[in-house]
Design an enzyme around this catalytic site. Sequence first.
Site, PDB file in Angstrom:
ATOM      1  CG  ASP A   1      57.288  63.332  38.100  1.00  9.73           C
ATOM      2  OD1 ASP A   1      56.226  63.451  37.453  1.00  9.73           O
ATOM      3  OD2 ASP A   1      58.193  62.534  37.775  1.00  9.73           O
TER       4      ASP A   1
ATOM      5  N   GLY B  95      56.095  60.544  28.537  1.00 11.00           N
ATOM      6  CA  GLY B  95      56.522  61.036  27.221  1.00 11.00           C
ATOM      7  C   GLY B  95      57.749  61.915  27.345  1.00 11.00           C
TER       8      GLY B  95
ATOM      9  CB  ALA C 214      62.136  57.986  34.963  1.00 11.00           C
ATOM     10  CB  ALA C 215      63.829  52.259  35.909  1.00 10.37           C
ATOM     11  N   GLY C 216      61.972  52.593  33.500  1.00 12.14           N
ATOM     12  CA  GLY C 216      61.395  52.069  32.259  1.00 12.14           C
ATOM     13  C   GLY C 216      61.456  53.110  31.144  1.00 12.14           C
ATOM     14  CG  ASP C 217      59.353  56.701  31.522  1.00 12.99           C
ATOM     15  OD1 ASP C 217      58.605  55.853  30.995  1.00 12.99           O
ATOM     16  OD2 ASP C 217      58.982  57.485  32.412  1.00 12.99           O
TER      17      ASP C 217
ATOM     18  CB  ALA D 225      67.612  56.073  35.347  1.00 10.45           C
TER      19      ALA D 225
END
Length: 316
Positions: A13, A41, A258-261, A291
């Site tokens: 990123d 991933g 990346a909250a969802g990850d 996060a």
Amino acid sequence: MKKILVIESLNLDMVTNVDHMPAVGETILCPSMQLIPGGKGANQACAAASLGADTTILGAVGADSYAELLKESLCRAGADVSHLIVRPDQNTGVALITVNRDGDNSIVVVSGANAAIHPEDIEKNRPLLEACDMVVLQMEIPLETVLYSARLAKQLGKTVLLDPAPVPKVFPKELLQYVDILKPNETELSMLTGIDITDKDTGESHLEEAAAWVHSHGCPHLVVTLGEKGVYLHSDVDGTPENCRIPARKVHAVDTTAAGDTFTGYFVACMAAGRPEEECLDLASRAAAIAVSRPGAAPSIPTMDEVQRCTLRRGE
Ligand code: ATP
Ligand code: RIB
């Protein structure tokens, strides 16, 4: 402990922090840019491994220094990176991320090696699928590879979780019959079902209608993350639908990347550990809230110890 296999993207990123998102045609200045390990991933594998789950990632990277940074980050979290495919003719995936002062982001992914993982690569790694219990998929790799992986995993009797992000222009509904748990956010669920999840005029929620649509296409469990509004779960395995909703923890949002990850990785790892569904949702929500309070993708994912010590209160 069950084994988790994440088949997906790895990105380096490139993050800029700005006051506001640039409008079309606008140029804004930013003092610096950070290089941070990310990719859906890789983030999800880091999150699952952070909880102590036996986690392997299958994906493709270039033969470059970005791949080394990503591998280091995954290894630090405890994930197995020995099956990553190196494509010397490709660059490791890159995500150009802009974060504004409210912690919201906009992202452009330059796929690179992520676009070069094909059904043949999955077939070659069939023993990995045979050896695992749960397969986690997202949509930053070619659609045909996602479809092939989900179909094979289902045939092998594995539990399949799909995070349908980013939602492709044409989503093959057939995919849903190979998926046990679908985990979209509100926008993604709306794009998949064609249903406005929250009515713009009345504020009325159409989550149950969307859940019925998902179930009618063959997927028994739906977990919808709703940002600061928390998370909604709908299950229907034997004709008796069950719902529950958990409010998010109250936190100052610094960067939602990346909250969802983090949520997905923690949720899957909790399920793999055989914890009750509500406990999985609660731990995953706590991990995701932490996060959100930190900058970046993979480095923002908390350890299990940090999640257990988390004293953030639930919102309403
Ligand atoms: P992203 O794409 O930014 O990684 P997402 O859109 O996939 O995230 P969200 O629904 O925004 O996922 O967030 C996932 C989970 O993270 C939520 O269900 C919630 O538990 C937690 N979360 C997100 N935003 C906040 C917030 N502002 N405050 C507290 N918790 C949050
Ligand atoms: O979900 C967050 C991730 O999306 C970022 O780390 C970025 O790499 C993009 O893939």
